[in-house]
Design an enzyme around this catalytic site. Structure first.
Site, mmCIF file in Angstrom:
data_model
loop_
_atom_site.group_PDB
_atom_site.id
_atom_site.type_symbol
_atom_site.label_atom_id
_atom_site.label_comp_id
_atom_site.label_asym_id
_atom_site.label_seq_id
_atom_site.Cartn_x
_atom_site.Cartn_y
_atom_site.Cartn_z
ATOM 1 N N LYS A 80 0.855 -1.193 0.000
ATOM 2 C CA LYS A 80 0.000 0.000 0.000
ATOM 3 C C LYS A 80 0.885 1.235 0.000
ATOM 4 C CE LYS A 80 -4.480 0.862 0.169
ATOM 5 N NZ LYS A 80 -5.544 0.031 -0.370
ATOM 6 N N GLY A 180 -20.498 6.556 4.552
ATOM 7 C CA GLY A 180 -19.585 6.979 3.482
ATOM 8 C C GLY A 180 -20.239 6.852 2.118
ATOM 9 N N GLY A 182 -18.945 7.775 -0.874
ATOM 10 C CA GLY A 182 -17.916 8.038 -1.880
ATOM 11 C C GLY A 182 -18.082 7.090 -3.049
ATOM 12 N N ASN A 183 -16.956 6.746 -3.662
ATOM 13 C CA ASN A 183 -17.000 5.899 -4.859
ATOM 14 C C ASN A 183 -17.716 4.575 -4.608
ATOM 15 O OD1 ASN A 183 -15.532 7.702 -6.481
ATOM 16 N ND2 ASN A 183 -13.629 7.047 -5.523
ATOM 17 N N VAL A 184 -17.331 3.892 -3.546
ATOM 18 C CA VAL A 184 -17.914 2.570 -3.284
ATOM 19 C C VAL A 184 -19.318 2.712 -2.691
ATOM 20 C CG1 VAL A 184 -17.654 0.411 -2.003
ATOM 21 C CG2 VAL A 184 -15.627 1.546 -2.932
HETATM 22 P P1 NAD Z 1 -13.900 7.760 -1.262
HETATM 23 O O1 NAD Z 1 -12.834 8.656 -0.781
HETATM 24 O O2 NAD Z 1 -14.446 7.934 -2.646
HETATM 25 O O3 NAD Z 1 -15.168 7.784 -0.282
HETATM 26 C C1 NAD Z 1 -15.075 7.769 1.102
HETATM 27 C C2 NAD Z 1 -16.209 8.658 1.627
HETATM 28 O O4 NAD Z 1 -16.304 8.468 3.019
HETATM 29 C C3 NAD Z 1 -15.982 10.143 1.385
HETATM 30 O O5 NAD Z 1 -17.120 10.700 0.791
HETATM 31 C C4 NAD Z 1 -15.729 10.700 2.790
HETATM 32 O O6 NAD Z 1 -16.210 12.015 2.946
HETATM 33 C C5 NAD Z 1 -16.528 9.726 3.633
HETATM 34 N N1 NAD Z 1 -16.123 9.633 5.029
HETATM 35 C C6 NAD Z 1 -14.886 9.610 5.568
HETATM 36 N N2 NAD Z 1 -14.953 9.442 6.892
HETATM 37 C C7 NAD Z 1 -16.275 9.334 7.209
HETATM 38 C C8 NAD Z 1 -16.994 9.125 8.404
HETATM 39 N N3 NAD Z 1 -16.380 8.989 9.587
HETATM 40 N N4 NAD Z 1 -18.336 9.058 8.353
HETATM 41 C C9 NAD Z 1 -18.997 9.200 7.178
HETATM 42 N N5 NAD Z 1 -18.362 9.386 5.998
HETATM 43 C C10 NAD Z 1 -17.027 9.459 6.027
HETATM 44 O O7 NAD Z 1 -13.324 6.261 -1.072
HETATM 45 P P2 NAD Z 1 -13.848 4.932 -1.750
HETATM 46 O O8 NAD Z 1 -13.038 4.636 -2.952
HETATM 47 O O9 NAD Z 1 -15.332 4.925 -1.826
HETATM 48 O O10 NAD Z 1 -13.384 3.880 -0.656
HETATM 49 C C11 NAD Z 1 -14.107 3.714 0.542
HETATM 50 C C12 NAD Z 1 -13.479 2.620 1.369
HETATM 51 O O11 NAD Z 1 -13.450 1.404 0.631
HETATM 52 C C13 NAD Z 1 -12.025 2.887 1.763
HETATM 53 O O12 NAD Z 1 -11.779 2.317 3.032
HETATM 54 C C14 NAD Z 1 -11.232 2.122 0.712
HETATM 55 O O13 NAD Z 1 -9.936 1.773 1.153
HETATM 56 C C15 NAD Z 1 -12.112 0.910 0.529
HETATM 57 N N6 NAD Z 1 -11.972 0.232 -0.741
HETATM 58 C C16 NAD Z 1 -12.210 0.882 -1.896
HETATM 59 C C17 NAD Z 1 -12.093 0.203 -3.100
HETATM 60 C C18 NAD Z 1 -12.402 0.864 -4.413
HETATM 61 O O14 NAD Z 1 -12.544 0.156 -5.417
HETATM 62 N N7 NAD Z 1 -12.546 2.175 -4.466
HETATM 63 C C19 NAD Z 1 -11.721 -1.138 -3.109
HETATM 64 C C20 NAD Z 1 -11.504 -1.802 -1.890
HETATM 65 C C21 NAD Z 1 -11.630 -1.099 -0.706
#
Ligand code: NAD
Length: 355
Positions: A80, A180, A182-184
């Site tokens: 990472k 959260g 975000g993307n996921v």
């Molecule tokens: P992202 O940055 O697009 O979204 C994360 C969201 O969570 C943001 O909108 C942020 O404002 C919000 N957030 C942060 N802290 C918070 C809290 N305490 N309460 C509420 N909301 C909060 O990230 P992502 O790509 O959606 O990834 C989310 C999680 O999934 C991460 O832990 C990442 O490591 C994991 N993940 C992502 C992927 C992927 O394909 N993107 C794959 C495996 C794991």
């Protein structure tokens, strides 16, 4: 922090620091275990309260990546990277270019992709300096954003959880609280909404939560309230370590299953969930869709095949739940057991090949 002690206890191989005066890059790459194959892991771009916090993030996340690959049956090691966000950075592009040069200097020992705070466009910038990067936009010939596939895997995992807890995998009518958007989180909300799930969402960014709520007919609660929402499934899709002795007693759900990495603050938190009768769908199993998808080309698989592999997370979790019941252990313990067993098998067969 006693770094070598931590690395010894957790089996880490290498920790790399890079500072680039010109771009302001402050990057840390942690390679946990490269013995299963080339070490891969996303790059996180984030402000940290301290350098120690950034180091621990990289170390913890890289270890989880090793288990994620092992759990998904992929021959890669875990790694990472984190890039520390700070006020001295003037150009995002220059920072990611500089990071690309760092990745290139490792000559294929490490490959990277998107993570929290980064996106396919950042991957395209990294790709101007190295070929060891995944998830550049499809328009530029890359795999594109893995997040929808990660969310697909999480959705399949939740189905397995529902079946175990309620005797049916039907999402319709079930209440799912997503932390959260975000993307996921957003893509997960879409899958669940399409199947008739009733959603409650939260995000630190109020606007993000409101937008998701509008799109998928969800109710918004504030980031602290999400832990106490009476729901069938709590889906952590933000940052790690949110399941701990402060939050677990507040949960009013039957299942925890979401996309975030490293959801448990500590291994004992998996046991705490188990003892509270909450079915935990281990993070590194349920969120493996992204890496399954991103590595499809490397593994000679088509995009469509990687989607089928991702859907299989449903069966992996059903199997894991059975093991947890049979062995009378928490699902978090069963997941670690499976991943470590596979790593040990790989190491054995490798040493036989060498002999
Ligand atoms: P992202 O940055 O697009 O979204 C994360 C969201 O969570 C943001 O909108 C942020 O404002 C919000 N957030 C942060 N802290 C918070 C809290 N305490 N309460 C509420 N909301 C909060 O990230 P992502 O790509 O959606 O990834 C989310 C999680 O999934 C991460 O832990 C990442 O490591 C994991 N993940 C992502 C992927 C992927 O394909 N993107 C794959 C495996 C794991």
């Amino acid at each position: 922090m006693d770094i070598f002690k931590y690395m010894t206890e957790h089996g880490h191989e290498q920790l790399i620091f890079r500072h680039d005066q010109q771009s302001g890059l402050k990057a840390i790459i942690s390679i946990h275990d490269s013995s299963p194959g080339v070490a891969l892991g996303g790059v996180r771009y984030k402000a940290y309260a301290s350098e120690e916090e950034a180091i621990i993030d990289a170390l913890r996340l890289s270890e989880a990546m090793t288990y994620k690959f092992a759990g998904a049956g992929l021959n890669h090691g875990g790694a990472k990277a984190v890039i520390i966000k700070h006020e001295g950075i003037r150009s995002r592009k220059e920072v990611f270019k500089s990071f690309g040069r760092l990745v290139e200097s490792l000559q294929g020992r490490f490959g990277t992709g998107e993570d929290v705070g980064t996106n396919p466009e950042d991957m395209a910038v990294i790709a101007t300096e190295t070929k060891h990067v995944f998830g550049i936009p499809e328009a530029l010939g890359g795999e594109g954003d893995p997040s929808p596939i990660t969310a697909l895997g999480v959705y399949q995992g939740i189905r397995a959880g529902l079946e175990e807890a309620f005797g049916s995998d039907r999402v319709a009518g079930k209440v799912i609280a997503i932390q959260g958007c975000g993307n996921v989180g957003r893509h997960l909300a879409r899958y669940l909404h399409e199947q008739g799930g009733r959603l409650v969402v939260s995000d630190l960014l109020e606007e993000q939560a409101q937008q998701t709520a509008k799109e998928f007919n969800a109710t918004v609660v504030n980031p602290e309230q999400i832990y106490e929402v009476a729901c069938d499934v709590f889906a952590p899709c933000a940052l790690g370590a949110i399941l701990n002795d402060r939050t677990i007693p507040r949960l009013k759900c039957r299942i925890v299953g979401g996309g975030a990495n490293n959801q448990l603050s500590d291994a004992v938190d998996g046991r705490m969930l188990h003892e509270r009768g909450i079915l935990y769908l281990p993070d590194f199993i349920i969120n493996a869709g992204g890496v399954i998808f991103l590595t499809h080309g490397l593994r000679g698989r088509s995009r469509a095949e990687s989607l089928e592999e991702t859907k299989n997370i449903y069966h992996t979790l059903k199997n894991l739940i059975e093991i947890s019941k049979r062995e009378k252990i928490a699902t978090s313990e069963a997941a670690l057991m499976l991943a470590r067993r596979r790593l040990a098998q790989d190491k054995n067969s490798f040493s036989h090949q060498q002999a």
